[in-house]
Motif scaffolding. Structure first.
Motif, PDB file in Angstrom:
ATOM      1  N   ILE A 130       0.837  -1.197   0.000  1.00 20.25           N
ATOM      2  CA  ILE A 130       0.000   0.000   0.000  1.00 20.25           C
ATOM      3  C   ILE A 130       0.874   1.249   0.000  1.00 20.25           C
ATOM      4  O   ILE A 130       0.589   2.219  -0.695  1.00 20.25           O
ATOM      5  CB  ILE A 130      -0.943  -0.006   1.217  1.00 20.25           C
ATOM      6  CG1 ILE A 130      -1.931  -1.163   1.093  1.00 20.25           C
ATOM      7  CG2 ILE A 130      -1.682   1.318   1.353  1.00 20.25           C
ATOM      8  CD1 ILE A 130      -2.779  -1.392   2.313  1.00 20.25           C
ATOM      9  N   LEU A 131       1.944   1.231   0.761  1.00 15.71           N
ATOM     10  CA  LEU A 131       2.836   2.388   0.818  1.00 15.71           C
ATOM     11  C   LEU A 131       3.574   2.607  -0.492  1.00 15.71           C
ATOM     12  O   LEU A 131       3.793   3.724  -0.912  1.00 15.71           O
ATOM     13  CB  LEU A 131       3.842   2.226   1.964  1.00 15.71           C
ATOM     14  CG  LEU A 131       3.250   2.179   3.372  1.00 15.71           C
ATOM     15  CD1 LEU A 131       4.347   1.887   4.372  1.00 15.71           C
ATOM     16  CD2 LEU A 131       2.540   3.474   3.704  1.00 15.71           C
ATOM     17  N   VAL A 132       3.972   1.546  -1.146  1.00 18.87           N
ATOM     18  CA  VAL A 132       4.728   1.646  -2.390  1.00 18.87           C
ATOM     19  C   VAL A 132       3.828   2.037  -3.556  1.00 18.87           C
ATOM     20  O   VAL A 132       4.283   2.641  -4.518  1.00 18.87           O
ATOM     21  CB  VAL A 132       5.449   0.308  -2.675  1.00 18.87           C
ATOM     22  CG1 VAL A 132       6.164   0.332  -4.010  1.00 18.87           C
ATOM     23  CG2 VAL A 132       6.437   0.003  -1.571  1.00 18.87           C
ATOM     24  N   PHE A 133       2.544   1.739  -3.469  1.00 20.03           N
ATOM     25  CA  PHE A 133       1.620   2.010  -4.563  1.00 20.03           C
ATOM     26  C   PHE A 133       1.618   3.488  -4.967  1.00 20.03           C
ATOM     27  O   PHE A 133       1.561   3.812  -6.139  1.00 20.03           O
ATOM     28  CB  PHE A 133       0.198   1.584  -4.162  1.00 20.03           C
ATOM     29  CG  PHE A 133      -0.816   1.857  -5.233  1.00 20.03           C
ATOM     30  CD1 PHE A 133      -0.852   1.070  -6.373  1.00 20.03           C
ATOM     31  CD2 PHE A 133      -1.706   2.906  -5.123  1.00 20.03           C
ATOM     32  CE1 PHE A 133      -1.775   1.315  -7.367  1.00 20.03           C
ATOM     33  CE2 PHE A 133      -2.631   3.166  -6.113  1.00 20.03           C
ATOM     34  CZ  PHE A 133      -2.662   2.374  -7.242  1.00 20.03           C
ATOM     35  N   GLY A 134       1.741   4.395  -4.018  1.00 19.07           N
ATOM     36  CA  GLY A 134       1.698   5.818  -4.326  1.00 19.07           C
ATOM     37  C   GLY A 134       3.007   6.381  -4.845  1.00 19.07           C
ATOM     38  O   GLY A 134       3.054   7.517  -5.314  1.00 19.07           O
ATOM     39  N   LEU A 135       4.068   5.624  -4.789  1.00 20.04           N
ATOM     40  CA  LEU A 135       5.370   6.123  -5.241  1.00 20.04           C
ATOM     41  C   LEU A 135       5.496   6.018  -6.751  1.00 20.04           C
ATOM     42  O   LEU A 135       4.917   5.145  -7.387  1.00 20.04           O
ATOM     43  CB  LEU A 135       6.498   5.332  -4.581  1.00 20.04           C
ATOM     44  CG  LEU A 135       6.577   5.440  -3.059  1.00 20.04           C
ATOM     45  CD1 LEU A 135       7.669   4.513  -2.537  1.00 20.04           C
ATOM     46  CD2 LEU A 135       6.849   6.863  -2.623  1.00 20.04           C
ATOM     47  N   GLY A 136       6.303   6.907  -7.303  1.00 22.97           N
ATOM     48  CA  GLY A 136       6.526   6.887  -8.746  1.00 22.97           C
ATOM     49  C   GLY A 136       7.545   5.842  -9.157  1.00 22.97           C
ATOM     50  O   GLY A 136       8.165   5.174  -8.335  1.00 22.97           O
ATOM     51  N   ALA A 137       7.728   5.717 -10.461  1.00 22.16           N
ATOM     52  CA  ALA A 137       8.658   4.723 -10.999  1.00 22.16           C
ATOM     53  C   ALA A 137      10.116   5.096 -10.746  1.00 22.16           C
ATOM     54  O   ALA A 137      11.003   4.264 -10.895  1.00 22.16           O
ATOM     55  CB  ALA A 137       8.421   4.551 -12.495  1.00 22.16           C
ATOM     56  N   ASN A 138      10.367   6.349 -10.353  1.00 16.68           N
ATOM     57  CA  ASN A 138      11.736   6.782 -10.077  1.00 16.68           C
ATOM     58  C   ASN A 138      12.139   6.607  -8.616  1.00 16.68           C
ATOM     59  O   ASN A 138      13.257   6.920  -8.254  1.00 16.68           O
ATOM     60  CB  ASN A 138      11.920   8.257 -10.447  1.00 16.68           C
ATOM     61  CG  ASN A 138      12.455   8.422 -11.842  1.00 16.68           C
ATOM     62  OD1 ASN A 138      12.849   7.449 -12.469  1.00 16.68           O
ATOM     63  ND2 ASN A 138      12.454   9.642 -12.321  1.00 16.68           N
ATOM     64  N   SER A 139      11.268   6.114  -7.766  1.00 15.49           N
ATOM     65  CA  SER A 139      11.582   5.982  -6.344  1.00 15.49           C
ATOM     66  C   SER A 139      12.541   4.815  -6.114  1.00 15.49           C
ATOM     67  O   SER A 139      12.578   3.852  -6.880  1.00 15.49           O
ATOM     68  CB  SER A 139      10.313   5.789  -5.531  1.00 15.49           C
ATOM     69  OG  SER A 139       9.746   4.541  -5.821  1.00 15.49           O
ATOM     70  N   ARG A 140      13.302   4.928  -5.030  1.00 13.12           N
ATOM     71  CA  ARG A 140      14.276   3.884  -4.700  1.00 13.12           C
ATOM     72  C   ARG A 140      13.600   2.554  -4.412  1.00 13.12           C
ATOM     73  O   ARG A 140      14.067   1.497  -4.838  1.00 13.12           O
ATOM     74  CB  ARG A 140      15.100   4.289  -3.471  1.00 13.12           C
ATOM     75  CG  ARG A 140      16.207   5.238  -3.752  1.00 13.12           C
ATOM     76  CD  ARG A 140      17.023   5.493  -2.506  1.00 13.12           C
ATOM     77  NE  ARG A 140      16.187   6.075  -1.463  1.00 13.12           N
ATOM     78  CZ  ARG A 140      16.219   5.719  -0.191  1.00 13.12           C
ATOM     79  NH1 ARG A 140      17.037   4.788   0.227  1.00 13.12           N
ATOM     80  NH2 ARG A 140      15.434   6.295   0.695  1.00 13.12           N
ATOM     81  N   VAL A 141      12.486   2.598  -3.667  1.00 13.16           N
ATOM     82  CA  VAL A 141      11.798   1.368  -3.280  1.00 13.16           C
ATOM     83  C   VAL A 141      11.253   0.647  -4.511  1.00 13.16           C
ATOM     84  O   VAL A 141      11.385  -0.578  -4.649  1.00 13.16           O
ATOM     85  CB  VAL A 141      10.663   1.689  -2.278  1.00 13.16           C
ATOM     86  CG1 VAL A 141       9.887   0.434  -1.925  1.00 13.16           C
ATOM     87  CG2 VAL A 141      11.221   2.339  -1.033  1.00 13.16           C
TER      88      VAL A 141
END
Length: 90
Positions: free
Chosen positions: A3-14
């Motif tokens: 759920i937390l990773v879903f909002g991150l963009g494709a450039n995020s470290r995770v």
């Protein structure tokens, strides 16, 4: 976690870590370019008196090994030898 990773963009470290993408950090780009150019210059000039230039990437990362540092200590057998070395042959 998903759920937390879903909002991150494709450039995020995770997101990149989940995809298995290994990225070269931006702050190492210029030092690595400098190292390569210094190696090329050293090989082309071929000056045997100079040592291989110190790697900037190692300096940036703080990975300077003790082998790369030069020994600057000197030993003297007597005080007169020290004075002769420091002040000249007088």
């Amino acid at each position: 976690m998903a759920i937390l990773v879903f909002g991150l963009g494709a450039n995020s470290r995770v997101y990149k870590k989940m995809q298995g993408i290994c990225e070269f950090p931006n702050y190492l780009l210029l030092p690595s370019i400098h190292d390569r150019l210094a190696e090329i210059e050293y090989l082309l000039v071929g000056d045997g008196k100079k040592d291989m230039p110190q790697k900037m990437v190692n300096i940036v990362l703080g990975n300077e090994s003790k082998e790369e540092k030069r020994d600057t200590c000197r030993q003297y057998n007597s005080a007169s030898d020290f004075n002769r070395s420091r002040y000249g042959g007088a």
